[in-house]
Each structure stands twice: as structure tokens, then as C-alpha cells.
Design an enzyme around this catalytic site. Structure first.
Site, short mmCIF file in Angstrom:
data_model
loop_
_atom_site.label_atom_id
_atom_site.label_comp_id
_atom_site.label_asym_id
_atom_site.label_seq_id
_atom_site.Cartn_x
_atom_site.Cartn_y
_atom_site.Cartn_z
N ASN A 16 -0.41 -4.67 -3.22
CA ASN A 16 -1.75 -3.82 -3.01
C ASN A 16 -1.32 -2.35 -3.32
O ASN A 16 -1.58 -1.54 -2.42
CB ASN A 16 -2.44 -3.81 -1.83
CG ASN A 16 -2.63 -5.66 -1.59
OD1 ASN A 16 -1.87 -6.38 -1.24
ND2 ASN A 16 -3.96 -5.93 -1.91
N SER A 48 0.80 -0.97 -0.20
CA SER A 48 -0.16 0.06 0.08
C SER A 48 1.04 1.28 -0.04
O SER A 48 1.55 1.63 -1.03
CB SER A 48 -0.91 -0.27 1.31
OG SER A 48 -1.99 0.88 1.15
N HIS A 100 -7.56 -6.26 0.49
CA HIS A 100 -6.19 -5.14 0.45
C HIS A 100 -5.24 -5.91 1.61
O HIS A 100 -4.06 -5.66 1.13
CB HIS A 100 -6.88 -3.79 1.15
CG HIS A 100 -5.54 -2.97 1.14
ND1 HIS A 100 -5.31 -2.35 -0.09
CD2 HIS A 100 -4.97 -2.01 2.06
CE1 HIS A 100 -4.46 -1.42 0.07
NE2 HIS A 100 -4.09 -1.35 1.27
#
Length: 268
Positions: A121, A97, A242
Site C-alpha cells: 500500500n 504505507s 489500505h
């Protein structure tokens, strides 16, 4: 109960774990609101055959805040300095992320530091609607009036709400320092296009992994980046969202180990 892993600290205040001494070095960079414990399944597995360095983002876990404006470039500079202080490099960098954006940045700006890069992700050129939503979330966090558990419904399916992965992520979100969270989220909200044009010039092996149910770090994003990178490869984990490294650790670990065996041309 959240179990804290033992850390060391660099002279400038970055907290990190250094485990395993065999093989190449793998650096793990977590996402906004998390800390290095979010990589626990990967640390345990990878340390069997590699040196694993997992870092706390600035203002997260035990790391000192940046103390400067919240831009992605500052987090990239922070990682470079931390690697210098740990005496690690060239390295294999895996980011999740926000960590994926930082991994992109160091690959784009200091390619000699990176042997292989893996984005888990990762976001890439958000749509206008997605950008508006994430910027609104950033404004809420900066204001101090925000729901710490709001991301959970996006990151996990309803069936996963009783899982250990869900409980760990919830505990980490509740433990994060609000100022550190706000600073990183501001950079995350505006960072998806900062280095997005770099991939055609990235010569090292590049893995782009996401879950097919991740509506923010989408399959299309992963495939677009992989198609742009000369040595890119997209991996999609079916049935996950996620926090795929926690909800599907065996599949993610297998993909990372495979990535770490991709041949590096013109070894650094």
C-alpha cells in the site's frame, strides 16, 4: 483490548521486536499512526522460517521521537541507524504505507543494505488533488485539532467496521502520541515523490502490493512502480483496501513468503 508485544530498545531509543532465528532477516516497517502490532499476522507467520524484526516508527509505540524536522530522509536515516544498532543486514525490507516510503528510501540510498524490498500500500506520485487532501490532513494533525478515527472510513469498507482488524487499527490510532503522529504525517504528506525516480535503478527483487479498493495507494501506483523496476512485480488483493495486511493476512503472507523466495542475483 490492545495486546502489546514485547520489545527491545536500541541505544538510540528505537523499540523493536526480534523473533525467529531461522533463514534470512525480514524487517517490517509500519505506517503512520500505527506501531509494530499492526504486523501481528505477518510476524506470527514469517517467524516460523525467518528472523523477523519489526520496529516502531519514531514517536510511535515505544520509540523515541526523531527530534529533528519531519522529512522522509530523516526517517530513512533513522532506519539505517536502527539496523546498525540491531546488527541486522543485509536484510529484506517490507514497509506499509509510510513504511513503504521509508523502504523505498533505504533501497534508493543504501542498496547494499537491501536484499529484497516489498511495498505494501505504497504511495507514488500523488495527483494534485490527492496531495492537497493529504497536506490538509497533515496541517490538521499538526494543529492538534483532528479526528483520530477519520482514516478508518478510507482504510476499511463498511462491512469491515466490526472486524478485529478494524478494532485493532482504531485502538492504535487512539494510542499514538500526537506529536509523533504529526511528525510522521508531515513526512508522509510530502514524501511520495522524494525517491520516486529510483525504481529503474533498483536491481533487487521488488514487490508492490495493494488492495484493489485502496483509493490512496492505488493499483495504478503499484503497477507503475513494478513496471519501472527491473525485477518488479505487482500483486493486487481483490476486495480489500489500505489495511490489507490485516484484512487479508493469508493472501498477504503468501505473497510475502513467495517474495522471500525470489532469487537474489549476485547475493550480497
Amino acid at each position: 483490548m490492545l495486546q502489546t508485544l514485547q520489545r527491545s530498545r536500541t541505544p538510540s531509543g528505537t523499540a523493536y521486536l526480534d523473533r525467529g532465528r531461522g533463514g534470512e532477516t525480514v524487517v517490517l516497517v509500519h505506517g503512520v499512526g500505527m506501531r509494530l502490532e499492526a504486523w501481528a499476522p505477518q510476524i506470527d507467520q514469517l517467524a516460523e522460517n525467518f528472523r523477523v524484526i519489526a520496529v516502531d516508527l519514531p514517536g510511535h509505540g515505544r520509540s523515541e521521537p526523531l527530534g529533528k524536522p519531519s522529512r522522509l530522509a530523516h526517517f530513512v536515516e533513522w532506519l539505517e541507524k536502527a539496523l546498525d544498532e540491531i546488527a541486522a543486514g543485509p536484510v529484506n525490507v517490507a514497509g506499509h504505507s509510510m513504511g513503504a516510503l521509508i523502504a523505498t528510501g533505504i533501497t534508493a540510498t543504501a542498496p547494499d543494505r537491501v536484499k529484497r524490498v516489498a511495498l505494501l500500500n505504497g504511495v507514488h506520485r500523488r495527483s494534485a488533488a490527492a496531495r492537497k487532501a493529504v497536506e490538509a490532513r497533515a496541517d490538521e494533525i499538526v494543529s492538534g485539532n483532528f479526528d483520530r478515527e477519520a482514516p478508518l472510513s478510507r482504510w476499511f469498507s463498511g462491512e469491515e467496521s466490526r472486524s478485529e482488524a478494524y478494532a485493532l487499527t482504531r485502538d492504535l490510532l487512539h494510542a499514538v502520541d500526537p506529536a509523533g503522529y504529526a511528525a510522521a504525517y508531515q513526512a508522509f504528506a510530502t514524501g511520495d515523490s522524494v525517491y520516486s525516480d529510483c525504481w529503474q535503478n533498483v536491481a533487487c527483487p521488488a514487490l508492490f502490493l495493494t488492495g484493489d479498493g485502496d483509493l490512496n495507494s492505488t493499483v495504478d501506483m503499484a503497477r507503475e512502480m513494478a513496471a519501472a523496476a527491473p525485477r518488479g512485480r505487482a500483486v493486487v488483493i481483490e476486495g480489500h483496501r489500505h489495511m490489507v495486511n490485516l484484512t487479508a493476512p493469508e493472501a498477504v503472507n503468501a505473497a510475502l513468503i513467495d517474495w522471500l523466495h525470489w532469487e537474489v542475483e549476485n547475493d550480497i
